[in-house]
Design an enzyme around this catalytic site. Structure first.
Site, PDB file in Angstrom:
ATOM      1  N   GLY A  23       0.830  -1.214   0.000  1.00  0.00           N
ATOM      2  CA  GLY A  23       0.000   0.000   0.000  1.00  0.00           C
ATOM      3  C   GLY A  23       0.856   1.252   0.000  1.00  0.00           C
ATOM      4  CB  ALA A  24       4.364   1.715  -0.756  1.00  0.00           C
TER       5      ALA A  24
ATOM      6  CB  SER B  84      -5.869   1.848  13.353  1.00  0.00           C
ATOM      7  OG  SER B  84      -6.705   2.919  13.751  1.00  0.00           O
TER       8      SER B  84
ATOM      9  CE1 TYR C  36      -8.524   1.102   8.856  1.00  0.00           C
ATOM     10  CE2 TYR C  36      -9.110   2.111  10.952  1.00  0.00           C
ATOM     11  CZ  TYR C  36      -8.214   1.945   9.907  1.00  0.00           C
ATOM     12  OH  TYR C  36      -7.013   2.620   9.925  1.00  0.00           O
TER      13      TYR C  36
ATOM     14  CB  ALA D 247     -13.261  -6.355  13.408  1.00  0.00           C
TER      15      ALA D 247
ATOM     16  CE  LYS E 296      -5.760  -0.823   9.823  1.00  0.00           C
ATOM     17  NZ  LYS E 296      -4.467  -0.958   9.161  1.00  0.00           N
TER      18      LYS E 296
HETATM   19  P1  NAD Z   1      -4.377   5.658   2.148  1.00  0.00           P
HETATM   20  O1  NAD Z   1      -5.768   5.260   1.817  1.00  0.00           O
HETATM   21  O2  NAD Z   1      -3.991   7.073   1.953  1.00  0.00           O
HETATM   22  O3  NAD Z   1      -3.355   4.724   1.316  1.00  0.00           O
HETATM   23  C1  NAD Z   1      -3.496   3.342   1.321  1.00  0.00           C
HETATM   24  C2  NAD Z   1      -2.899   2.758   0.054  1.00  0.00           C
HETATM   25  O4  NAD Z   1      -3.109   1.333   0.111  1.00  0.00           O
HETATM   26  C3  NAD Z   1      -3.579   3.253  -1.234  1.00  0.00           C
HETATM   27  O5  NAD Z   1      -2.603   3.714  -2.154  1.00  0.00           O
HETATM   28  C4  NAD Z   1      -4.318   2.021  -1.763  1.00  0.00           C
HETATM   29  O6  NAD Z   1      -4.378   1.958  -3.185  1.00  0.00           O
HETATM   30  C5  NAD Z   1      -3.481   0.887  -1.183  1.00  0.00           C
HETATM   31  N1  NAD Z   1      -4.257  -0.356  -1.088  1.00  0.00           N
HETATM   32  C6  NAD Z   1      -5.572  -0.481  -0.746  1.00  0.00           C
HETATM   33  N2  NAD Z   1      -5.938  -1.769  -0.812  1.00  0.00           N
HETATM   34  C7  NAD Z   1      -4.844  -2.474  -1.189  1.00  0.00           C
HETATM   35  C8  NAD Z   1      -4.606  -3.849  -1.446  1.00  0.00           C
HETATM   36  N3  NAD Z   1      -5.588  -4.746  -1.351  1.00  0.00           N
HETATM   37  N4  NAD Z   1      -3.359  -4.227  -1.819  1.00  0.00           N
HETATM   38  C9  NAD Z   1      -2.359  -3.310  -1.947  1.00  0.00           C
HETATM   39  N5  NAD Z   1      -2.546  -1.989  -1.742  1.00  0.00           N
HETATM   40  C10 NAD Z   1      -3.775  -1.575  -1.369  1.00  0.00           C
HETATM   41  O7  NAD Z   1      -4.128   5.207   3.656  1.00  0.00           O
HETATM   42  P2  NAD Z   1      -3.106   5.775   4.763  1.00  0.00           P
HETATM   43  O8  NAD Z   1      -3.784   6.806   5.546  1.00  0.00           O
HETATM   44  O9  NAD Z   1      -1.794   6.050   4.124  1.00  0.00           O
HETATM   45  O10 NAD Z   1      -3.018   4.501   5.704  1.00  0.00           O
HETATM   46  C11 NAD Z   1      -1.993   3.527   5.578  1.00  0.00           C
HETATM   47  C12 NAD Z   1      -2.212   2.481   6.666  1.00  0.00           C
HETATM   48  O11 NAD Z   1      -2.197   3.132   7.938  1.00  0.00           O
HETATM   49  C13 NAD Z   1      -3.543   1.761   6.588  1.00  0.00           C
HETATM   50  O12 NAD Z   1      -3.392   0.422   6.984  1.00  0.00           O
HETATM   51  C14 NAD Z   1      -4.396   2.515   7.590  1.00  0.00           C
HETATM   52  O13 NAD Z   1      -5.448   1.722   8.093  1.00  0.00           O
HETATM   53  C15 NAD Z   1      -3.373   2.837   8.641  1.00  0.00           C
HETATM   54  N6  NAD Z   1      -3.749   3.965   9.487  1.00  0.00           N
HETATM   55  C16 NAD Z   1      -3.896   5.211   8.961  1.00  0.00           C
HETATM   56  C17 NAD Z   1      -4.260   6.260   9.792  1.00  0.00           C
HETATM   57  C18 NAD Z   1      -4.424   7.678   9.289  1.00  0.00           C
HETATM   58  O14 NAD Z   1      -4.811   8.546  10.085  1.00  0.00           O
HETATM   59  N7  NAD Z   1      -4.146   7.959   8.015  1.00  0.00           N
HETATM   60  C19 NAD Z   1      -4.483   6.021  11.145  1.00  0.00           C
HETATM   61  C20 NAD Z   1      -4.346   4.745  11.653  1.00  0.00           C
HETATM   62  C21 NAD Z   1      -3.955   3.716  10.796  1.00  0.00           C
END
Ligand code: NAD
Length: 255
Positions: free
Chosen positions: A14-15, A146, A160, A162, A164
Site C-alpha cells: 500500500g505504498a 490503528s 476496520y 475488527a 486492526k
Molecule cells: P491511504 O488510503 O492514503 O493509502 C493506502 C494505500 O493502500 C492506497 O494507495 C491504496 O491503493 C493501497 N491499497 C488499498 N488496498 C490495497 C490492497 N488490497 N493491496 C495493496 N494496496 C492496497 O491510507 P493511509 O492513511 O496512508 O493509511 C496507511 C495504513 O495506515 C492503513 O493500513 C491505515 O489503516 C493505517 N492507518 C492510517 C491512519 C491515518 O490517520 N491515516 C491512522 C491509523 C492507521
C-alpha cells in the site's frame, strides 16, 4: 544510533500514497532497496520513480495483498530483482464506512481480507523466505494497525476496528513463532494522520475540532512521524524489540 539499511531489501505494501509512500521513501533514503507495492499500479509507479530520481533503488509492483497468488508475485519480485528479502512493512489498508446495522457483508469481507488476511499472507510468505534463506541475518516485519483497533473505536467503521484489532493479536503470536529464526515482528498503532485516507474527515470542521480537543499535542500527525518509527523498528537500534505494540498518536490514547 545506526539507522542505515544499506543493502537491505524491503517490501512496503500500500505504498502508492499516504503513510506507505513516506515509509517507502524513508527506507530508500536509509539505503534499502524498496519494492513499492500498491493495488493501484499508477500510484506504485509514481512512488518508485520518485525514489529512483532521488538516487534510491526501487521497483513498482501492483499486487492486491488479499490475494495469495498476487502476494507470491510480490515476494518473488523482490527476490528476482535483488536476490534477497530483509524487511516487510504491512501497511496496505482500507476503511469502509457504514453503521453496523447497514454494513454490507461484502464490505466486511473485503476489509478483513485486505487489512487482516493481507497481513497474514504477506507475513507467512515473507517469513518463510526469511526463515529459510536469511540464517543469522533474520528479518524484520512491521505492521500498521490503528488506535481504532485497540482503544478508540471509530464511528461506523466496525470492520476496520475488527481488522486492526486482529492485526495486533496476530502480530504477537507471529513475533513468538518467528523469534527462533531471528525475525522481529512489531506493530505500530497510529492515531490520526494527514493522508488521503483522512482527507474527507479533515474537511469537516466539527471532526477537526473534536480531534484537536482529544489530541494533547494539538495537531494531527505527519506521515514522516510514522515512517521514522518504522525506520527505527527496521534498524539495529531496536534489536531487543519484538512483539511490541507502539502507539504513535500525539497522546490521544493514554494508558
Ligand atoms: P491511504 O488510503 O492514503 O493509502 C493506502 C494505500 O493502500 C492506497 O494507495 C491504496 O491503493 C493501497 N491499497 C488499498 N488496498 C490495497 C490492497 N488490497 N493491496 C495493496 N494496496 C492496497 O491510507 P493511509 O492513511 O496512508 O493509511 C496507511 C495504513 O495506515 C492503513 O493500513 C491505515 O489503516 C493505517 N492507518 C492510517 C491512519 C491515518 O490517520 N491515516 C491512522 C491509523 C492507521
Amino acid at each position: 544510533m545506526n539507522l542505515s539499511l544499506d543493502g537491505k531489501v524491503a517490501i512496503v505494501t500500500g505504498a502508492g500514497q499516504g503513510l506507505g509512500e513516506t515509509i517507502a521513501r524513508t527506507l530508500a533514503t536509509a539505503g534499502a532497496h524498496v519494492v513499492v507495492d500498491d493495488l493501484n499500479p499508477d500510484r506504485a509507479e509514481r512512488v518508485a520513480k520518485k525514489i529512483l530520481s532521488a538516487g534510491g533503488q526501487a521497483i513498482a509492483v501492483a499486487a492486491d495483498v488479499s490475494s495469495k497468488f498476487q502476494c507470491v508475485k510480490l515476494v518473488e519480485a523482490a527476490r528476482i530483482e535483488w536476490g534477497r528479502l530483509d524487511i516487510l512493512v504491512n501497511n496496505a489498508g482500507i476503511e469502509p464506512v457504514s453503521p453496523i446495522l447497514k454494513l454490507d457483508e461484502w464490505d466486511w469481507d473485503r476489509c478483513i481480507d485486505v487489512n487482516l488476511k493481507g497481513t497474514f499472507l504477506m507475513s507467512q510468505l515473507c517469513g518463510r523466505v526469511m526463515a529459510e534463506e536469511n540464517q543469522e541475518r533474520g528479518g524484520i516485519i512491521v505492521n500498521i494497525s490503528s488506535i481504532a483497533g485497540v482503544e478508540s473505536p471509530l464511528m461506523h467503521r466496525a470492520a476496520y476496528c475488527a481488522s486492526k484489532a486482529g492485526i495486533v493479536g496476530f502480530a504477537r503470536e507471529c513475533a513468538r513463532e518467528f523469534a527462533p529464526y531471528g525475525i522481529r515482528v512489531n506493530t505500530i498503532v497510529p492515531g490520526v494522520f494527514e493522508t488521503p485516507m483522512t482527507e474527507n474527515a479533515r474537511q469537516n470542521p466539527e471532526i477537526m475540532a473534536r480531534w484537536k480537543r482529544e489530541i494533547p499535542l494539538d495537531r494531527l500527525g505527519y506521515p514522516q512521524e510514522i515512517a521514522d518509527v518504522v525506520l527505527f523498528l527496521c534498524s539495529p537500534g531496536s534489536s531487543y524489540m519484538t512483539g511490541s505494540t507502539i502507539t504513535v498518536d500525539g497522546g490521544k490514547v493514554m494508558r
